[in-house]
Design a protein around this motif. Structure first.
Motif, PDB file in Angstrom:
ATOM      1  N   SER A 189      51.178  54.623  20.462  1.00  0.00           N
ATOM      2  CA  SER A 189      50.458  54.472  18.834  1.00  0.00           C
ATOM      3  C   SER A 189      49.301  53.134  19.207  1.00  0.00           C
ATOM      4  N   GLU A 190      49.676  52.137  20.556  1.00  0.00           N
ATOM      5  CA  GLU A 190      48.429  51.227  20.917  1.00  0.00           C
ATOM      6  C   GLU A 190      47.022  51.804  21.577  1.00  0.00           C
ATOM      7  N   PRO A 191      46.752  51.752  22.086  1.00  0.00           N
ATOM      8  CA  PRO A 191      45.414  51.524  22.948  1.00  0.00           C
ATOM      9  C   PRO A 191      45.936  51.505  24.526  1.00  0.00           C
ATOM     10  N   PHE A 192      45.310  51.865  25.413  1.00  0.00           N
ATOM     11  CA  PHE A 192      45.165  51.234  27.095  1.00  0.00           C
ATOM     12  C   PHE A 192      43.992  50.346  27.012  1.00  0.00           C
ATOM     13  N   GLU A 193      44.495  49.700  27.446  1.00  0.00           N
ATOM     14  CA  GLU A 193      43.207  48.553  27.554  1.00  0.00           C
ATOM     15  C   GLU A 193      43.160  47.557  29.206  1.00  0.00           C
ATOM     16  N   MET A 194      42.018  47.430  30.272  1.00  0.00           N
ATOM     17  CA  MET A 194      42.263  47.066  31.108  1.00  0.00           C
ATOM     18  C   MET A 194      40.860  45.991  31.180  1.00  0.00           C
ATOM     19  N   ASP A 195      40.900  45.348  32.263  1.00  0.00           N
ATOM     20  CA  ASP A 195      39.934  43.848  32.423  1.00  0.00           C
ATOM     21  C   ASP A 195      39.769  44.363  33.941  1.00  0.00           C
ATOM     22  N   VAL A 196      38.526  44.090  33.916  1.00  0.00           N
ATOM     23  CA  VAL A 196      38.118  44.580  35.502  1.00  0.00           C
ATOM     24  C   VAL A 196      36.919  44.076  35.587  1.00  0.00           C
ATOM     25  N   GLU A 197      36.737  43.960  37.356  1.00  0.00           N
ATOM     26  CA  GLU A 197      35.363  43.188  36.978  1.00  0.00           C
ATOM     27  C   GLU A 197      34.876  44.724  38.589  1.00  0.00           C
ATOM     28  N   CYS A 198      33.602  44.830  37.646  1.00  0.00           N
ATOM     29  CA  CYS A 198      32.233  45.959  38.756  1.00  0.00           C
ATOM     30  C   CYS A 198      31.486  46.327  37.520  1.00  0.00           C
ATOM     31  N   LYS A 199      30.591  47.002  38.758  1.00  0.00           N
ATOM     32  CA  LYS A 199      29.156  47.165  38.445  1.00  0.00           C
ATOM     33  C   LYS A 199      29.236  49.000  37.897  1.00  0.00           C
ATOM     34  N   ILE A 247      31.772  59.272  33.631  1.00  0.00           N
ATOM     35  CA  ILE A 247      30.897  57.403  33.652  1.00  0.00           C
ATOM     36  C   ILE A 247      31.574  56.665  32.531  1.00  0.00           C
ATOM     37  N   VAL A 248      31.666  55.482  32.244  1.00  0.00           N
ATOM     38  CA  VAL A 248      32.040  55.073  31.273  1.00  0.00           C
ATOM     39  C   VAL A 248      31.498  53.507  31.018  1.00  0.00           C
ATOM     40  N   ILE A 249      31.262  52.749  33.034  1.00  0.00           N
ATOM     41  CA  ILE A 249      30.393  51.782  33.247  1.00  0.00           C
ATOM     42  C   ILE A 249      29.232  51.880  34.261  1.00  0.00           C
ATOM     43  N   ASN A 250      27.801  52.232  34.066  1.00  0.00           N
ATOM     44  CA  ASN A 250      27.054  51.844  35.385  1.00  0.00           C
ATOM     45  C   ASN A 250      25.761  50.986  35.053  1.00  0.00           C
ATOM     46  N   GLU A 251      26.435  49.697  36.171  1.00  0.00           N
ATOM     47  CA  GLU A 251      25.370  48.986  36.154  1.00  0.00           C
ATOM     48  C   GLU A 251      24.510  47.711  37.281  1.00  0.00           C
ATOM     49  N   LYS A 252      24.036  47.933  37.265  1.00  0.00           N
ATOM     50  CA  LYS A 252      23.068  47.183  38.974  1.00  0.00           C
ATOM     51  C   LYS A 252      23.879  45.973  39.148  1.00  0.00           C
ATOM     52  N   GLU A 253      24.294  45.660  38.771  1.00  0.00           N
ATOM     53  CA  GLU A 253      25.527  43.873  38.722  1.00  0.00           C
ATOM     54  C   GLU A 253      27.042  44.151  38.471  1.00  0.00           C
ATOM     55  N   THR A 254      27.553  43.922  38.672  1.00  0.00           N
ATOM     56  CA  THR A 254      28.916  44.017  39.339  1.00  0.00           C
ATOM     57  C   THR A 254      29.433  42.498  38.734  1.00  0.00           C
ATOM     58  N   ALA A 255      30.057  42.841  36.685  1.00  0.00           N
ATOM     59  CA  ALA A 255      30.118  42.178  36.116  1.00  0.00           C
ATOM     60  C   ALA A 255      31.897  42.156  35.635  1.00  0.00           C
ATOM     61  N   LYS A 256      32.097  41.365  34.382  1.00  0.00           N
ATOM     62  CA  LYS A 256      33.330  41.781  34.604  1.00  0.00           C
ATOM     63  C   LYS A 256      33.751  41.902  33.154  1.00  0.00           C
ATOM     64  N   HIS A 257      34.562  42.870  32.135  1.00  0.00           N
ATOM     65  CA  HIS A 257      34.801  44.013  32.029  1.00  0.00           C
ATOM     66  C   HIS A 257      36.421  44.730  30.848  1.00  0.00           C
ATOM     67  N   HIS A 258      36.184  44.541  29.945  1.00  0.00           N
ATOM     68  CA  HIS A 258      37.221  44.662  28.820  1.00  0.00           C
ATOM     69  C   HIS A 258      36.930  46.185  28.130  1.00  0.00           C
ATOM     70  N   VAL A 259      37.730  47.230  28.877  1.00  0.00           N
ATOM     71  CA  VAL A 259      37.880  48.954  29.098  1.00  0.00           C
ATOM     72  C   VAL A 259      38.786  48.859  27.802  1.00  0.00           C
ATOM     73  N   ARG A 260      38.890  49.783  26.716  1.00  0.00           N
ATOM     74  CA  ARG A 260      40.324  50.118  25.789  1.00  0.00           C
ATOM     75  C   ARG A 260      39.910  51.459  25.048  1.00  0.00           C
ATOM     76  N   VAL A 261      40.915  52.129  26.083  1.00  0.00           N
ATOM     77  CA  VAL A 261      41.083  53.576  25.317  1.00  0.00           C
ATOM     78  C   VAL A 261      42.157  53.799  23.983  1.00  0.00           C
ATOM     79  N   GLU A 262      40.810  54.168  23.471  1.00  0.00           N
ATOM     80  CA  GLU A 262      42.336  54.441  22.093  1.00  0.00           C
ATOM     81  C   GLU A 262      42.457  56.640  21.051  1.00  0.00           C
ATOM     82  N   VAL A 263      43.298  56.265  21.404  1.00  0.00           N
ATOM     83  CA  VAL A 263      43.255  57.793  21.014  1.00  0.00           C
ATOM     84  C   VAL A 263      43.303  57.346  19.595  1.00  0.00           C
ATOM     85  N   ASP A 264      43.125  59.053  19.527  1.00  0.00           N
ATOM     86  CA  ASP A 264      42.613  59.542  17.797  1.00  0.00           C
ATOM     87  C   ASP A 264      43.542  59.775  17.022  1.00  0.00           C
ATOM     88  N   LYS A 265      44.087  59.411  16.028  1.00  0.00           N
ATOM     89  CA  LYS A 265      45.398  59.288  15.176  1.00  0.00           C
ATOM     90  C   LYS A 265      45.878  60.731  14.875  1.00  0.00           C
TER      91      LYS A 265
END
Length: 567
Positions: A480-490, A533-551
């Protein structure tokens, strides 16, 4: 003895108009779950209409339109004639023409089934005898079942038409002489650019000196070998490899790496390059053939991913020669105009099978082969088509050897790209690889999906699953809980599993708390790998990504196959 007088046939069905959708097509069965043989011929998404056009010579738009749905198919077709020929003429094969369902794609539609003798005797399936269902939607797939795997069979299927419909004359084709001057002229037309010959000739010299040489291929289903039977021996990759090998001295020091995956663009190719071509650092390519010209409509970057993949290869320490192959669909479509500037930018050898075969398809006086002879279905070549593709590549190598090596080659990778280089250094992240680059809280994504798109790698006939180290959510098991990921990327690409199964769920991606995109496995609706594609930025930065399944009580399974990450 009373003499038997031959009588004219009285069966009125003999005179029904008909056209072929499959004619003397060579199949090679794979092993099914029970260890018996099965071969699939998909008919959905325009394939049936395309086959009727180039195999059956059908041009009537009304007839073609009727074949788009089961309702139209029933109005058009009176009966289906099926014949199978195998080496052993005393066997039986089962023919299944499966209709796909509206709600239950694989389980809801009717099946047209016939047991046919393997002596090429035609059996008829009468549509009046079929138990149609309320869920019937579109003609889906044809299957041939044999009692053992790895058996060769020749299949013909024709549609006999209901009263009021007329069929076009059926085409007779002459054999193709691959040794003729006209054939050689056709192959010569495929040369888009010979490019700088230094790396090509260096590979030849290295091989002739007895050093180990790796000839590698990456691409879509055509590189996988779709349409070739058997797929491992008759595909263009293997045939061109054998041609290259001959030109390089034919030694056992020349090795073959094939990494084609059906239905996938270079957006996925660049992510799986390390794993599928470099084999996690164990393979150093000396020659790489890249074939995405008919798959890259799905590339969201419109060429940036393709160029990034090419640049990634050119930068390798082994300094491989890179060849670009532009294949073609039955509707004459490819993305050569979009992708060839990449080849010209780095002065790469390029072969276009489109330039070779398409003009002669429409030249009745000088035609060497028909579309039916070249295409297995609307997307993939026959064995002959794969031979032509291989010959286009071998032609480049012959011309490079004839010219000799250019003095030097500098791809000038520090200069501006033709389209883009965002993903030059993309890294595959999954449960196994490069997990140190991310911090994952899997939530309900704690299971591993083993129902995956699988392909024949190298010379294998057995299937290797793509992205086996995945994260699967299963609502039926309590997820039931979402997938969560902390990542540093551009840049970040999520690779999701597409599926046509009833329980395939939809999901949403959020980055830094903001909704980015929906993930729906039904957009493509078959089991394969879909990069988005979910992130496409010019500079590297820290991001929090969450994938939530529709119930949803029924649609409750979702799989993240992996990520492509650019730091």
């Amino acid at each position: 003895m009373e003499m038997q007088i031959a009588k004219a046939p009285t069966d009125p069905e003999k005179n029904r108009p008909y056209f072929y959708i499959i004619k003397d097509k060579e199949l090679f069965t794979q092993s099914d779950e029970e260890g018996k043989g099965v071969s699939f011929l998909y008919q959905s998404d325009g394939r049936l209409i395309s086959s009727a056009t180039f195999t059956g010579n059908v041009t009537d738009e009304h007839i073609l339109k009727l074949m788009e749905t089961v309702d139209g198919f029933k109005k058009l077709v009176h009966s289906v004639g099926v014949s199978v020929e195998m080496e052993d003429k005393d066997k039986q094969a089962e023919f299944v023409f499966q209709m796909y369902g509206k709600k239950d794609l694989y389980g809801g539609g009717a099946n047209l089934i016939a047991n046919v003798n393997t002596n090429s005797q035609e059996e008829r399936i009468y549509l009046n005898d079929i138990a149609w269902t309320d869920d019937d939607d579109v003609p889906g797939q044809i299957r041939i079942h044999t009692d053992a795997p790895e058996e060769k069979a020749f299949l013909s299927v024709r549609f006999f038409l209901n009263d009021g419909f007329e069929a076009p004359p059926q085409l007779e084709e002459k054999p193709v002489d691959t040794a003729s001057p006209e054939y050689k002229e056709m192959i010569d037309r495929s040369l888009v650019n010979l490019g700088n010959t230094k790396r090509l000739v260096d590979v030849v010299n290295k091989a002739k000196a007895g050093e180990d040489v790796n000839i590698c291929y990456i691409g879509g289903s055509i590189t996988q070998g779709a349409g070739a039977t058997p797929i491992n021996e008759e595909c263009y990759a293997r045939k061109s490899f054998l041609g290259f090998k001959k030109l390089m001295g034919n030694g056992d020091n020349i090795h073959y790496v094939k990494a084609g995956v059906g239905g996938t663009p270079s957006e996925l190719g660049m992510i799986r390059f390390d794993r599928d071509v470099l084999r996690d650092g164990t393979v150093e390519p000396d020659l790489l053939v890249v074939e995405f010209a008919v798959n890259d409509e799905g590339d969201e970057t419109k060429g940036n991913c393709f160029e990034s993949l090419v640049r990634r290869a050119l930068k390798l320490p082994s300094k491989p020669a890179v060849m670009l192959m532009f294949s073609v669909f039955a509707d004459d479509y490819n993305l050569q105009d979009r992708l060839s500037p990449v080849g010209f930018r780095y002065d790469l050898p390029m072969a276009s099978v489109k330039d070779a075969v398409v003009p002669q398809f429409y030249d009745r006086d000088k035609r060497i082969l028909t579309k039916h002879q070249y295409f297995y279905d609307m997307f993939h070549p026959t064995n002959l088509g794969h031979t032509i593709m291989a010959d286009c590549l071998i032609n480049i190598m012959e011309k490079a050897i004839e010219k000799g090596a250019d003095e030097s080659y500098d791809p000038r990778l520090s200069e501006a790209p033709a389209i883009g280089n965002t993903f030059d250094d993309v890294i595959l992240v999954d449960k196994k690889d490069d997990t140190n680059l991310v911090s994952v809280q899997p939530g309900g994504f704690v299971y591993t999906d083993d129902v995956l798109q699988s392909v024949e790698m190298d010379m294998d006939l057995k299937l290797s699953p793509e992205f086996p180290y995945n994260w699967m959510y299963d609502g039926a098991k309590g997820s039931s809980e979402p997938f969560e990921m902390d990542v540093e990327c551009k840049a970040l690409v999520i690779v999701m599993k597409d599926s046509g199964e009833v329980d395939a769920a939809t999901a949403k991606v959020y980055v830094d708390g903001k909704f980015v995109r929906d993930l729906d496995p039904y957009v493509n609706r078959w089991c394969h790998c879909n990069p988005l594609i979910v992130i496409n930025e010019k500079e590297t930065a820290k991001h929090h990504v969450r994938v939530e399944v529709d119930k949803d009580d029924v649609r409750n399974k979702f799989t993240i196959l992996g990520f492509g990450l650019v730091k």
